[in-house]
Each structure stands twice: as structure tokens, then as C-alpha cells.
Design an enzyme around this catalytic site. Structure first.
Site, PDB file in Angstrom:
ATOM      1  N   LYS A 147      -8.034  -9.677   5.200  1.00 40.50           N
ATOM      2  CA  LYS A 147      -7.623  -8.287   4.952  1.00 40.50           C
ATOM      3  C   LYS A 147      -6.724  -7.771   6.082  1.00 40.50           C
ATOM      4  O   LYS A 147      -5.852  -6.919   5.836  1.00 40.50           O
ATOM      5  CB  LYS A 147      -8.851  -7.381   4.812  1.00 40.50           C
ATOM      6  CG  LYS A 147      -9.745  -7.694   3.614  1.00 40.50           C
ATOM      7  CD  LYS A 147      -9.006  -7.611   2.297  1.00 40.50           C
ATOM      8  CE  LYS A 147      -8.832  -8.947   1.651  1.00 40.50           C
ATOM      9  NZ  LYS A 147      -8.103  -8.893   0.368  1.00 40.50           N
ATOM     10  N   ARG A 160      12.434  -5.011   4.880  1.00 31.58           N
ATOM     11  CA  ARG A 160      13.361  -5.291   3.771  1.00 31.58           C
ATOM     12  C   ARG A 160      13.846  -3.987   3.128  1.00 31.58           C
ATOM     13  O   ARG A 160      14.540  -4.011   2.113  1.00 31.58           O
ATOM     14  CB  ARG A 160      12.665  -6.179   2.739  1.00 31.58           C
ATOM     15  CG  ARG A 160      12.419  -7.588   3.252  1.00 31.58           C
ATOM     16  CD  ARG A 160      11.431  -8.342   2.379  1.00 31.58           C
ATOM     17  NE  ARG A 160      11.850  -8.401   0.991  1.00 31.58           N
ATOM     18  CZ  ARG A 160      11.090  -8.006  -0.039  1.00 31.58           C
ATOM     19  NH1 ARG A 160       9.868  -7.495   0.170  1.00 31.58           N
ATOM     20  NH2 ARG A 160      11.547  -8.110  -1.267  1.00 31.58           N
ATOM     21  N   LYS A 162      12.219  -1.715   1.457  1.00 31.86           N
ATOM     22  CA  LYS A 162      11.666  -1.461   0.121  1.00 31.86           C
ATOM     23  C   LYS A 162      10.730  -0.251   0.210  1.00 31.86           C
ATOM     24  O   LYS A 162       9.529  -0.342  -0.070  1.00 31.86           O
ATOM     25  CB  LYS A 162      10.909  -2.694  -0.381  1.00 31.86           C
ATOM     26  CG  LYS A 162      11.742  -3.948  -0.464  1.00 31.86           C
ATOM     27  CD  LYS A 162      12.768  -3.880  -1.585  1.00 31.86           C
ATOM     28  CE  LYS A 162      13.510  -5.192  -1.735  1.00 31.86           C
ATOM     29  NZ  LYS A 162      14.503  -5.139  -2.836  1.00 31.86           N
ATOM     30  N   GLN A 165       8.076   0.900  -2.348  1.00 25.01           N
ATOM     31  CA  GLN A 165       6.842   0.148  -2.523  1.00 25.01           C
ATOM     32  C   GLN A 165       5.766   0.517  -1.494  1.00 25.01           C
ATOM     33  O   GLN A 165       4.621   0.082  -1.612  1.00 25.01           O
ATOM     34  CB  GLN A 165       7.134  -1.354  -2.461  1.00 25.01           C
ATOM     35  CG  GLN A 165       7.975  -1.828  -3.642  1.00 25.01           C
ATOM     36  CD  GLN A 165       8.241  -3.316  -3.617  1.00 25.01           C
ATOM     37  OE1 GLN A 165       8.782  -3.846  -2.661  1.00 25.01           O
ATOM     38  NE2 GLN A 165       7.859  -3.993  -4.680  1.00 25.01           N
ATOM     39  N   HIS A 173      -5.004   1.391   0.071  1.00 26.63           N
ATOM     40  CA  HIS A 173      -5.654   0.135  -0.301  1.00 26.63           C
ATOM     41  C   HIS A 173      -5.762  -0.799   0.901  1.00 26.63           C
ATOM     42  O   HIS A 173      -6.825  -1.380   1.171  1.00 26.63           O
ATOM     43  CB  HIS A 173      -4.856  -0.524  -1.426  1.00 26.63           C
ATOM     44  CG  HIS A 173      -5.439  -1.816  -1.891  1.00 26.63           C
ATOM     45  ND1 HIS A 173      -6.614  -1.899  -2.591  1.00 26.63           N
ATOM     46  CD2 HIS A 173      -5.001  -3.103  -1.763  1.00 26.63           C
ATOM     47  CE1 HIS A 173      -6.886  -3.156  -2.873  1.00 26.63           C
ATOM     48  NE2 HIS A 173      -5.919  -3.909  -2.378  1.00 26.63           N
ATOM     49  N   LYS A 227       4.922  -9.347 -13.946  1.00 24.67           N
ATOM     50  CA  LYS A 227       4.464  -8.549 -12.804  1.00 24.67           C
ATOM     51  C   LYS A 227       3.462  -7.470 -13.209  1.00 24.67           C
ATOM     52  O   LYS A 227       2.460  -7.240 -12.522  1.00 24.67           O
ATOM     53  CB  LYS A 227       5.661  -7.901 -12.098  1.00 24.67           C
ATOM     54  CG  LYS A 227       5.265  -7.099 -10.858  1.00 24.67           C
ATOM     55  CD  LYS A 227       6.481  -6.496 -10.180  1.00 24.67           C
ATOM     56  CE  LYS A 227       6.075  -5.704  -8.950  1.00 24.67           C
ATOM     57  NZ  LYS A 227       7.248  -5.096  -8.274  1.00 24.67           N
ATOM     58  N   THR A 231      -1.045  -5.875 -12.175  1.00 17.49           N
ATOM     59  CA  THR A 231      -1.687  -4.555 -12.098  1.00 17.49           C
ATOM     60  C   THR A 231      -2.817  -4.442 -13.108  1.00 17.49           C
ATOM     61  O   THR A 231      -3.893  -3.903 -12.804  1.00 17.49           O
ATOM     62  CB  THR A 231      -0.646  -3.443 -12.347  1.00 17.49           C
ATOM     63  OG1 THR A 231       0.432  -3.591 -11.425  1.00 17.49           O
ATOM     64  CG2 THR A 231      -1.276  -2.071 -12.156  1.00 17.49           C
ATOM     65  N   GLN A 234      -5.732  -6.256 -11.777  1.00 19.21           N
ATOM     66  CA  GLN A 234      -6.396  -5.477 -10.741  1.00 19.21           C
ATOM     67  C   GLN A 234      -7.278  -4.394 -11.354  1.00 19.21           C
ATOM     68  O   GLN A 234      -8.390  -4.141 -10.874  1.00 19.21           O
ATOM     69  CB  GLN A 234      -5.351  -4.872  -9.794  1.00 19.21           C
ATOM     70  CG  GLN A 234      -4.682  -5.909  -8.902  1.00 19.21           C
ATOM     71  CD  GLN A 234      -3.523  -5.323  -8.120  1.00 19.21           C
ATOM     72  OE1 GLN A 234      -2.679  -4.619  -8.666  1.00 19.21           O
ATOM     73  NE2 GLN A 234      -3.451  -5.626  -6.835  1.00 19.21           N
TER      74      GLN A 234
END
Length: 288
Positions: A147, A160, A162, A165, A173, A227, A231, A234
Site C-alpha cells: 500500500k 506525466r 495527468k 486523474q 483511497h 478500462k 471500476t 472494484q
């Protein structure tokens, strides 16, 4: 008389200083007990020699704090810079995480009779030092360490550029999972506590496999259509975890602590709602 009076005053001062010192020592002992000794008294004695598990969760909290500060500083650093090309590093990193999670999942299923033992409310014997039990404890510890390694996910997004995201869901999380893992290993290593690490390791194996493929380059784009199903997986995980915690309330004389059951259900419910919101926002709306 003046000499005697002076001696008495000096003696009174010494007594007062001694009282203050004793009081300070008493307060210090209380602080040490609250911050360290208490946690070892109520925790599992077999794990106190493992890093981060001797005493309270404060080292973990500090690491999470450094993680969040590091993300903030890194984002500021990247504001005036071009994105880094980290595809080679991402391929190596995600390959490592696939292997670690897959190994943890496979070994965990082996030791728990394909996960069945994580549903039976089997009591934990804190005097059990058998080889199999030690393996289970260290397996839980390895999950805890992973973790921390997965903090790297966020920094890969940062460097990067991003930014889209790096959501509240992502940060929440990644911040909460090391703490959840710490409490599991600290107080109840094994038994029903093992269910979440098992399913989470399985999901993260698939997730890092996806990210590893995406790091290869644009040529892999046609093969990354799935992709959104990560989700959904999850969300299925959180559903299973919720009912796992609920299930424990219907087992007579269940030895799994009630606080663990409540926290597992609460955490999984919160994550389910957050991931559902993410799914609806990012995938369902695109269909219209």
C-alpha cells in the site's frame, strides 16, 4: 535563625523541584503509554518486531502526511514544466506490482483454502507461532507494505501531468488503505481480516496489468477497451466486502471484533458510493 530559615527555604525549593520532576516524569510516562505501550498491550504481540507495528499508527499517519505534502509540492514543481516520458519506468513498476499482488493473492488463497477460512469467524490464537501462521502474518505485512509502494501511482500521474486523474477519490483511497492494512495486521492478523487483502490483491493485479499494457504505447490502445470494467470490478469488490462484514453479525459467538465488522462495512460502502459516482461521471455520460 536566618541560617535555619535559609536552609528550610532551600529544602522547600528542592522538594518543589522534585515534585515538578516527578510530575513531569509521570506525565511523560502517560504520554509514552498512550502513544506506544497501550497499542502493544491491546495489539497482537507477534507483530511488534515488524517495522511500523511496534506502538501506535503514528508513523503510518506521518507517512500519509508526507505523501500528501509530496503530491502538493510535486504538482507545484510541474506547473511550469513539460510532462516526463515515464513509459519505461511505468512498465517496470506495474510489472512489479502485478507480480507482488498476484503472488500475495495466490499464496493467500493457498493458506486460506481458497478464501473460505476468511468467512468462518475462526478465533485468532495470539500464542500460535507455527510456520503457517507466521507465513500468514508476514503475508499480511507484505500487503501493508504494498500500500506504501502504490503511492507511486500518484506521482506517476503528477510527473506525466495527468492532473485529471489526481482526484479526491484517488488521494483518499491511497491515503486510507495503509491505515486500514495497519489496523488489520496490528490487531487481528489472519482469520476474517484476510478477506479484504485477498480480493484487493486480485483486483490490483488486474489494474496494474492494465496500466502496464498502457505504458507500452499508443499501439496498445485498441486492446485497452476494458478500462471501465476495472471500476466495475472494484465496485463488485466493495459489495463483497460489505456483505462479508454484515455476514459476521449473523455468526453466533463470532470472535471477529465488532469494530472491525462495522469499519469494514462503512469503508466499503463509502468506497462503493465514490467509485459509482466516478463510473457514472466518466463512463455512463459518454454513452449519451
Amino acid at each position: 535563625m536566618d541560617t535555619i530559615s535559609s536552609l528550610l527555604n532551600e529544602y522547600s525549593s528542592i522538594l518543589e523541584i522534585q515534585r515538578v520532576i516527578n510530575s513531569s516524569l509521570s506525565n511523560t510516562s502517560l504520554v509514552v503509554y498512550v502513544l506506544h505501550d497501550f497499542w502493544n498491550e491491546v495489539g497482537d504481540p507477534r507483530i511488534t518486531k515488524l517495522p511500523f507495528l511496534n506502538g501506535g499508527p503514528f508513523a503510518v499517519l506521518f507517512c500519509v502526511f508526507l505523501y500528501l505534502i509530496g503530491v502538493t509540492i510535486s504538482q507545484k514543481f510541474m506547473e511550469t514544466r513539460e510532462a516526463f516520458d515515464l513509459r519505461q519506468f511505468m512498465l517496470l513498476y506495474n510489472s512489479l506490482l502485478v507480480m507482488l499482488n498476484l503472488a500475495g493473492c495466490a499464496v493467500g488463497f493457498w493458506f486460506t483454502n481458497f478464501g473460505l477460512e476468511t468467512w468462518f469467524c475462526k478465533a485468532i490464537d495470539r500464542n500460535d507461532l507455527s510456520f503457517e501462521t507466521q507465513c500468514k502474518i508476514h503475508l499480511g505485512f507484505s500487503y501493508f507494505v504494498i500500500k506504501f509502494i502504490e503511492f507511486t501511482d500518484t506521482f506517476l500521474f503528477v510527473f506525466r501531468k495527468k492532473k485529471n486523474q489526481i482526484t479526491f477519490l484517488h488521494l483518499f483511497h491511497h491515503s486510507i488503505m495503509p491505515l486500514t492494512a495497519w489496523f488489520g495486521v496490528k490487531f487481528h492478523p489472519g482469520g476474517m481480516t484476510g478477506f479484504t487483502p485477498l480480493v484487493n490483491s486480485a483486483i490490483h493485479t488486474v489494474m496494474h496489468y492494465y496500466y502496464g499494457l498502457s505504458a507500452i504505447g499508443p499501439s496498445m490502445a485498441p486492446y485497452l477497451w476494458w478500462k471501465k470494467y476495472i471500476t466495475l470490478m472494484q465496485m463488485a469488490q466493495f459489495t463483497a466486502v460489505f456483505f462479508h462484514g454484515l455476514h459476521a453479525f449473523f455468526i453466533p459467538n463470532c470472535s471477529w471484533p465488532i469494530l472491525f465488522r462495522i469499519f469494514e462495512m462503512l469503508e466499503s460502502f463509502i468506497f462503493f458510493v465514490m467509485f459509482l459516482n466516478f463510473y457514472l461521471k466518466n463512463y455512463k455520460k459518454k454513452q449519451f
